[in-house]
Enzyme design. Sequence first.
Site, PDB file in Angstrom:
ATOM      1  N   ARG A  62      47.474  30.666  46.210  1.00  0.00           N
ATOM      2  CA  ARG A  62      48.441  31.240  47.160  1.00  0.00           C
ATOM      3  C   ARG A  62      49.834  31.253  46.528  1.00  0.00           C
ATOM      4  O   ARG A  62      50.654  32.111  46.813  1.00  0.00           O
ATOM      5  CB  ARG A  62      48.452  30.465  48.482  1.00  0.00           C
ATOM      6  CG  ARG A  62      49.518  30.952  49.456  1.00  0.00           C
ATOM      7  CD  ARG A  62      49.145  30.719  50.915  1.00  0.00           C
ATOM      8  NE  ARG A  62      48.641  29.401  51.189  1.00  0.00           N
ATOM      9  CZ  ARG A  62      49.371  28.283  51.234  1.00  0.00           C
ATOM     10  NH1 ARG A  62      50.671  28.342  51.011  1.00  0.00           N
ATOM     11  NH2 ARG A  62      48.812  27.128  51.491  1.00  0.00           N
ATOM     12  N   TYR A 115      60.924  53.822  55.976  1.00  0.00           N
ATOM     13  CA  TYR A 115      59.504  53.817  56.323  1.00  0.00           C
ATOM     14  C   TYR A 115      59.333  53.226  57.734  1.00  0.00           C
ATOM     15  O   TYR A 115      59.978  52.230  58.083  1.00  0.00           O
ATOM     16  CB  TYR A 115      58.749  52.981  55.275  1.00  0.00           C
ATOM     17  CG  TYR A 115      57.362  52.590  55.684  1.00  0.00           C
ATOM     18  CD1 TYR A 115      56.403  53.548  55.979  1.00  0.00           C
ATOM     19  CD2 TYR A 115      56.992  51.249  55.780  1.00  0.00           C
ATOM     20  CE1 TYR A 115      55.123  53.180  56.366  1.00  0.00           C
ATOM     21  CE2 TYR A 115      55.714  50.876  56.152  1.00  0.00           C
ATOM     22  CZ  TYR A 115      54.788  51.848  56.452  1.00  0.00           C
ATOM     23  OH  TYR A 115      53.532  51.479  56.832  1.00  0.00           O
ATOM     24  N   ASP A 191      63.796  50.077  48.178  1.00  0.00           N
ATOM     25  CA  ASP A 191      62.358  50.330  48.213  1.00  0.00           C
ATOM     26  C   ASP A 191      62.110  51.542  47.320  1.00  0.00           C
ATOM     27  O   ASP A 191      62.494  52.669  47.640  1.00  0.00           O
ATOM     28  CB  ASP A 191      61.924  50.591  49.671  1.00  0.00           C
ATOM     29  CG  ASP A 191      60.420  50.773  49.804  1.00  0.00           C
ATOM     30  OD1 ASP A 191      59.791  51.244  48.837  1.00  0.00           O
ATOM     31  OD2 ASP A 191      59.886  50.486  50.889  1.00  0.00           O
ATOM     32  N   LYS A 216      50.592  52.420  46.735  1.00  0.00           N
ATOM     33  CA  LYS A 216      50.831  53.846  46.522  1.00  0.00           C
ATOM     34  C   LYS A 216      50.722  54.189  45.032  1.00  0.00           C
ATOM     35  O   LYS A 216      49.669  54.066  44.467  1.00  0.00           O
ATOM     36  CB  LYS A 216      52.198  54.207  47.114  1.00  0.00           C
ATOM     37  CG  LYS A 216      52.400  53.677  48.554  1.00  0.00           C
ATOM     38  CD  LYS A 216      51.444  54.305  49.510  1.00  0.00           C
ATOM     39  CE  LYS A 216      51.379  53.734  50.923  1.00  0.00           C
ATOM     40  NZ  LYS A 216      52.211  52.697  51.370  1.00  0.00           N
TER      41      LYS A 216
HETATM   42  C1  LIG Z   1      58.288  53.527  51.399  1.00  0.00           C
HETATM   43  C2  LIG Z   1      57.267  52.530  51.856  1.00  0.00           C
HETATM   44  N1  LIG Z   1      57.573  51.229  51.810  1.00  0.00           N
HETATM   45  C3  LIG Z   1      56.697  50.285  52.227  1.00  0.00           C
HETATM   46  C4  LIG Z   1      55.469  50.623  52.738  1.00  0.00           C
HETATM   47  C5  LIG Z   1      54.530  49.562  53.215  1.00  0.00           C
HETATM   48  O1  LIG Z   1      53.545  49.330  52.267  1.00  0.00           O
HETATM   49  P1  LIG Z   1      52.074  48.767  52.609  1.00  0.00           P
HETATM   50  O2  LIG Z   1      51.378  49.798  53.410  1.00  0.00           O
HETATM   51  O3  LIG Z   1      51.495  48.518  51.260  1.00  0.00           O
HETATM   52  O4  LIG Z   1      52.277  47.508  53.381  1.00  0.00           O
HETATM   53  C6  LIG Z   1      55.099  51.977  52.787  1.00  0.00           C
HETATM   54  C7  LIG Z   1      53.781  52.373  53.326  1.00  0.00           C
HETATM   55  O5  LIG Z   1      53.532  53.540  53.555  1.00  0.00           O
HETATM   56  C8  LIG Z   1      56.033  52.952  52.343  1.00  0.00           C
HETATM   57  O6  LIG Z   1      55.752  54.261  52.393  1.00  0.00           O
END
Ligand SMILES: Cc1ncc(COP(=O)(O)O)c(C=O)c1O
Length: 400
Positions: A62, A115, A191, A216
Amino acid sequence: MAMEGPEEQRGFETEAVHGEEGIDPYRALTPPIYMTSTYTFPSMETVDRVLGGEEEGYVYSRASNPTVRQFERTMALLEGGEESVAFSSGMGAIAALLLSWLKKGTPLLFSRHLYSGTRHFIESMLIPLGATVRFVDFREQGSSYTRLEEELREGAAGLFLETPSNPTLDIVDLAAVASLCRTYGVPLAVDNTFASPALQKPLEHGADIVIHSATKYLGGHGDLLGGVAVGARETIQALRATEASLLGATLSPMNAWLILRGIKTLALRMVAHSVRASALARLLSEKAPVVRVHYPGLPEHPGHEIACRQMKGMGGMLAVQFASGKAARTFMDGLRIIRIGVSLGDPGSLVEHPSSMSHRGWSTEVRRAMGIEDGLVRMSVGLESPDDLCGDVEAALTRL
Ligand SMILES: Cc1ncc(COP(=O)(O)O)c(C=O)c1O
């Protein structure tokens, strides 16, 4: 052990292919997957040395695992950061970072264009836990950033933003914002999921922390969930020791291995995604039923010049504005190769309607404030033949 050879001569593709090699004593070309929950010690003396920090070692997965560690070191290398810590999803990374900011007791600043899950976390977790949250609308800032400066002057635990943003493809000038954040001592987290380090490295523009949903483009094959935070050693070690370890959103060694495999082709994939998205953006922008195309590679995009400065390519994501929700949904139902689904960054193209899917839970007012109208469709352009993708879109448009 890093790859041999002069570091300054290595390009991104080389770093992505070789990453941080060396966890395997047998020099296996592909790293082993350490599927273990814990580690044993030959003696109590070794326990003291490892737990006392005098000797490198692993205690419990962990907190740390060799395969996950290899992914973390590769991400630090690719983003140009000192350290990195992996999570079981992008939301795991975002939650850990924002909870670490919450502890500071000062306001948290966010871009308005985020997001949906991040916004949900703010509303459903941070605010009920007592956070003071302020949103900055970068569309209203122009190039002067006066409103942002007012917020920063008040003091904040951090500013969190996306560029390009999900799903509206808004672009923020990273160098300008990072420089303001530095002036007022506010950490900047970016991000970088939409661009990936193959196209944009926010730390090089002055950001302090980079976040990814590794689900992604990093993983790149739509077969896993993962997340990561990259930044200065002290910041990342603090995240690892507390939020990452104690919230328990730890990346599995199997997924770390899959992401490492995906990263080897990241640079090539991002070029191919960009070429196809660019062709589709141009095609869509010339078609009558389309009101507007949001793609930073189009010269008419308001962030085009900034994107050209800070990105190496424009990426595989675009959004299309139709006159109504009905038109958007009819277009989507007409697609045959491009499939309907949330998520992005996979070899197969995906299309989603934020008002009915990712942002369904928000009121129309909140969606509007995020720049999401009912006619908006988001496309994750995959790796299919460009002609097939264009043909699919053209055929779907004839239904309108
Ligand atoms: C820009 C962005 N940040 C964070 C996330 C969250 O990621 P996860 O789905 O891997 O938790 C996403 C998910 O679509 C995203 O598009």
